[in-house]
Design a protein around this motif. Structure first.
Motif, short mmCIF file in Angstrom:
data_model
loop_
_atom_site.label_atom_id
_atom_site.label_comp_id
_atom_site.label_asym_id
_atom_site.label_seq_id
_atom_site.Cartn_x
_atom_site.Cartn_y
_atom_site.Cartn_z
N ARG A 144 -8.45 3.17 -3.26
CA ARG A 144 -7.88 2.28 -2.24
C ARG A 144 -8.88 1.24 -1.76
NH1 ARG A 144 -3.38 5.57 0.95
NH2 ARG A 144 -3.11 3.53 1.89
N ASN A 145 -10.12 1.45 -2.18
CA ASN A 145 -11.20 0.56 -1.79
C ASN A 145 -10.92 -0.89 -2.23
OD1 ASN A 145 -13.84 -0.60 -1.69
ND2 ASN A 145 -14.54 1.54 -1.51
N ASP A 182 0.29 5.41 -0.51
CA ASP A 182 0.73 6.42 0.48
C ASP A 182 1.81 7.34 -0.08
OD1 ASP A 182 -0.93 5.46 2.58
OD2 ASP A 182 0.47 3.78 2.82
N GLU A 209 0.83 -1.22 0.00
CA GLU A 209 0.00 0.00 0.00
C GLU A 209 0.85 1.25 0.00
OE1 GLU A 209 -2.68 -0.92 3.35
OE2 GLU A 209 -4.16 0.21 2.20
N THR A 220 -1.68 9.62 -1.91
CA THR A 220 -3.08 9.25 -2.06
C THR A 220 -3.71 9.10 -0.67
OG1 THR A 220 -2.41 8.02 -4.01
CG2 THR A 220 -4.65 7.61 -3.20
N PRO A 221 -4.70 9.93 -0.34
CA PRO A 221 -5.24 9.90 1.02
C PRO A 221 -5.93 8.57 1.36
CG PRO A 221 -6.49 11.42 -0.39
CD PRO A 221 -5.32 10.94 -1.19
N GLU A 222 -5.98 8.29 2.68
CA GLU A 222 -6.60 7.06 3.21
C GLU A 222 -7.96 6.76 2.61
OE1 GLU A 222 -6.05 4.60 5.41
OE2 GLU A 222 -3.94 5.20 5.65
N ASN A 223 -8.73 7.83 2.39
CA ASN A 223 -10.12 7.62 1.98
C ASN A 223 -10.33 7.73 0.46
OD1 ASN A 223 -9.64 10.28 1.68
ND2 ASN A 223 -11.37 11.03 2.93
N HIS A 224 -9.23 7.71 -0.29
CA HIS A 224 -9.36 7.81 -1.74
C HIS A 224 -10.09 6.57 -2.28
CE1 HIS A 224 -8.24 8.03 -5.98
NE2 HIS A 224 -7.97 9.30 -5.78
N PRO A 225 -11.06 6.74 -3.20
CA PRO A 225 -11.85 5.58 -3.66
C PRO A 225 -11.02 4.46 -4.29
CG PRO A 225 -12.40 7.61 -4.88
CD PRO A 225 -11.54 8.01 -3.74
#
Ligand code: PHE
Length: 350
Positions: free
Chosen positions: A153-154, A142, A137, A146-151
């Motif tokens: 990363r789903n 990271d 990841e 790319t922020p934690e809540n970026h789609p």
């Protein structure tokens, strides 16, 4: 007596004439020499013969037995010779006939494209770097700002690897199948200081439903240049040079503003649809253009994360869709053709 022997031999010769194989010969042998044969019966009569005549009688019987045996053996030889000749005739090899051509393989269109791309970018001064399909990841998201809540990363979009055997359970740096070759921007900048000028081609994975233009795995080429004084015009210049070398001098192209977490400003790069030349068709979804990649100036946050001085250096990055470019170049209407390994398709790339 002699008469009887003559008859016997005559009968034997008739039988041998029509014998064709070992089976027939064995039957003849037991018929003429076996326990129930006439010869055996004659032998048994020896007791009823005058003692003085017995040796002669015995001798005669033995002679006749030997004669029968040698007739059978010579017929066996004849049959064997005949079979051998038949086999030779059947298996005759014509040494003047042309040989059987072994099937010859051909290079996969994606391999041809990979080689062509590498040649083009080497000629433009880039190094070629190998990447990894399995990433973490950190390098896929990271370090690419790319922020934690970026789609993206789903788990619905990215294939994570259940890594309980390979990583400590608590690790929040999960393993995954990389969703973009941009991981190689990070790895290259982690290990090298500018000037950097590299491309890296490889396979990427996203949880997309397969259709004409989507596949859960596909190929990208990442490009990265970092040095003093690099600006957006350098990026524009290199992508146009590439498009002309790949598709010809007259290729039409355009940039559209876009957003990527790891480049600022960012753009998408389109070229004219090869099918309709701008009229609008199903391949370009009526737009007249086909998107072949994303690009932009490396975000200063990324430089900070990998430890490159963002006061001193600037850089550009781009990611090109190799499958798309291959489809454009060879006019392949469906991305799935690239992965189905149908020989009728592959044979066309000799
Ligand atoms: N990685 C981006 C994507 O997959 C493309 C990209 C690469 C954009 C490099 C900017 C710079 O969509």
């Amino acid at each position: 007596m002699n008469r009887e022997f003559d008859d016997l031999l005559h009968e034997l010769k008739q039988s041998l004439k029509i014998a064709e194989n070992d089976y027939d010969l064995n039957n003849i042998r037991s018929q003429f020499l076996g326990k129930k044969s006439r010869i055996s019966k004659m032998m048994k009569q020896i007791g009823s013969i005058e003692p003085a005549k017995r040796p002669l009688f015995g001798k005669k019987i033995n002679e006749i037995k030997q004669q029968i045996d040698s007739l059978i053996v010579s017929r066996a030889d004849e049959i064997e010779q005949h079979q051998y000749e038949e086999t030779l005739a059947k298996e005759q090899v014509d040494l003047t006939m042309p040989g059987v051509q072994p099937p010859v393989g051909s290079l996969h269109p994606l391999t041809l494209m990979r080689r062509e791309l590498e040649d083009i970018f080497i000629s433009l001064g880039f190094d070629v770097v190998e990447g990894y399909d399995i990433e973490d990841e950190y390098h896929n998201f990271d370090a690419l700002n790319t922020p934690e809540n970026h789609p993206a990363r789903n788990e619905m979009d990215t294939f994570y690897i259940k890594a309980s055997n390979t990583r400590p359970k608590q690790s929040n740096n999960r393993l995954l199948l990389r969703s973009q070759t941009s991981t190689m921007q990070v790895r290259t900048m982690e290990n090298n200081q500018p000037p950097i000028k590299m491309v890296s081609i490889g396979r990427c994975y996203r949880n997309d439903k397969p259709d004409k233009s989507h596949s859960p795995f596909f190929h990208q080429m990442e490009g990265l240049t970092v040095d003093e004084g690099i600006n957006f015009l350098d990026l524009r210049d290199i992508l146009i040079k590439f498009a002309r070398l790949m598709f010809g001098e007259s290729i039409q192209w355009r940039f559209r503003p876009h957003y990527f977490p790891f480049t600022e400003p960012s753009a998408e790069f389109d070229i004219r649809c090869f099918k309709c030349y701008g009229e609008g068709c199903s391949i370009c979804k009526q737009s007249g253009w086909i998107e072949i990649g994303g690009a932009g100036m490396v975000d200063t946050n990324v430089f900070d994360i990998v430890g490159i001085d963002s006061e001193k250096y600037t850089g550009y990055a781009f990611g090109l869709g190799i499958d798309r470019i291959t489809m454009l170049k060879y006019r392949i209407p469906d991305i799935r053709l690239l992965f189905e390994n149908d020989l009728r398709f592959l044979e066309q790339f000799r």
